[in-house]
Design an enzyme around this catalytic site. Structure first.
Site, PDB file in Angstrom:
ATOM      1  N   GLY A  92      34.837  27.804  -9.148  1.00 41.83           N
ATOM      2  CA  GLY A  92      35.523  28.857  -9.895  1.00 41.83           C
ATOM      3  C   GLY A  92      36.141  28.313 -11.168  1.00 41.83           C
ATOM      4  O   GLY A  92      36.055  28.935 -12.236  1.00 41.83           O
TER       5      GLY A  92
ATOM      6  N   TYR B 116      32.171  32.279   9.494  1.00 44.10           N
ATOM      7  CA  TYR B 116      31.890  32.043   8.079  1.00 44.10           C
ATOM      8  C   TYR B 116      30.540  32.643   7.697  1.00 44.10           C
ATOM      9  O   TYR B 116      30.409  33.347   6.679  1.00 44.10           O
ATOM     10  CB  TYR B 116      31.903  30.548   7.773  1.00 44.10           C
ATOM     11  CG  TYR B 116      31.602  30.227   6.325  1.00 44.10           C
ATOM     12  CD1 TYR B 116      32.512  30.545   5.321  1.00 44.10           C
ATOM     13  CD2 TYR B 116      30.400  29.621   5.960  1.00 44.10           C
ATOM     14  CE1 TYR B 116      32.235  30.266   3.988  1.00 44.10           C
ATOM     15  CE2 TYR B 116      30.122  29.331   4.630  1.00 44.10           C
ATOM     16  CZ  TYR B 116      31.049  29.654   3.651  1.00 44.10           C
ATOM     17  OH  TYR B 116      30.776  29.375   2.336  1.00 44.10           O
TER      18      TYR B 116
END
Length: 323
Positions: free
Chosen positions: A52, A204
């Protein structure tokens, strides 16, 4: 020079050569687009670290207004300062967003809708991985499903009107190849909250499958709006996401992990490609890896499951998203 010495030298050169080739293969693609984002606004969740942060750095270099949406504002401000110093772009802001809190998501979206005249790219990047014990968000959702899917589901829907007004615009959901490990049975709606049974790896994978199914249904609903939605697998990347792994596993992996995985800059390339590449202007509802369109698992192509997940998610987050 005897035979054993020659053999050792040959084996050494052979190993180094193949290690170099392997590392180049692991690194994957590089986004080749030279597109600039002058006058455009980008939101990147979880942009204070990892892929990110590298995505924010690249888009800042392209002169975008970058909004770093992060849970930890102290780390976000430090990352912001570094990005400004490296790029000279001062049009970077950090805002608080805790995806484990629907209240925080709503407050963030209200701030954006009230104060930002446009939104050209929404990158749903933040996530948690392999939480070892069943943990819940502030609203009672299993942590990985709550952060990776439901928080981003609500955020995206609350910002859709702004994205539509700013069209052409893009929504990018960071998924994972781990969606493939859910199994042939597909998305398990009966165990969405991890209370029937819980596996940190299964939960997940389930949340990452949700990312792709959400993208698929979102693209369908956004048909003819000039807002595209695509998902991606960034690759195996050496980031802080592994912090939830058991200590013994981290001790085993850490010495080799960095060599056999992408670094954050390499891992960010597909995200950047989806954000800026001109040839993707009309591409929507697709799944990418290493800057190429790929076929996700069969379970991720289930339109019926995608529609059902949309309806279930909307109910869970208290949102009316009917057509």
């Amino acid at each position: 020079m005897n035979f054993l010495v020659k053999l050792a030298i040959f084996v050494g050169f052979y190993a180094v050569f193949h290690a170099f080739i392997l590392r180049r293969f692991i690194a994957g693609c590089v986004c080749r687009s030279r597109a600039t984002l002058e006058g455009k606004t980008v939101i990147i969740t979880g942009s204070n670290t990892g892929i990110g942060k590298e995505t924010a750095l690249d888009l800042a270099q392209r002169n975008a207004r970058v909004i770093m949406a992060c849970r930890d504002l102290t780390k976000a401000e430090a990352a912001l300062k570094e990005i400004v110093e490296k790029t000279g772009n001062k049009n970077i802001v950090a805002k608080h967003l805790n995806l484990a809190s629907l209240k925080s998501v709503r407050e963030f979206a209200e701030d954006i809708n009230s104060n930002e005249p446009r939104l050209d790219v929404l990158m749903n990047n933040a996530g948690v991985m392999f939480v070892q014990t069943l943990s819940k968000t502030e609203d009672g959702f299993e942590m990985q499903m709550g952060v990776n899917h439901l928080g981003h589901f609500l955020l995206t829907n609350l910002l859709l009107d702004l994205l539509k007004r700013s069209a052409p615009s893009r929504i990018i959901n960071v998924s994972s190849m781990f969606h493939r490990f859910v199994g042939a049975s597909g998305f398990d709606f009966d165990n969405m909250n991890g209370e029937v049974s819980y596996s940190p790896y299964g939960a997940y994978g389930q949340s990452k499958l949700a990312n792709i199914l959400f993208t698929r249904e979102l693209a369908r609903r956004l048909n003819n709006t000039q807002v595209t939605a695509n998902s991606l697998h960034p690759g195996a990347v050496a980031t802080e996401l592994t912090r939830y792994l058991p200590n013994w596993m981290q001790m085993f992996l850490n010495p080799i992990y960095g060599y056999f995985t992408k670094n954050p800059r390499e891992g960010a390339q597909t995200s950047i490609h989806l954000a800026v590449s001109e040839e993707l202007d009309d591409v929507t509802g697709q799944y990418f890896a290493d800057c190429d369109q790929r076929m996700p698992a069969e379970a991720a192509q289930d339109d019926q499951a995608a529609g059902k997940l949309w309806d279930v998610s909307a109910k869970l987050v208290g949102l009316d998203t009917s057509d």
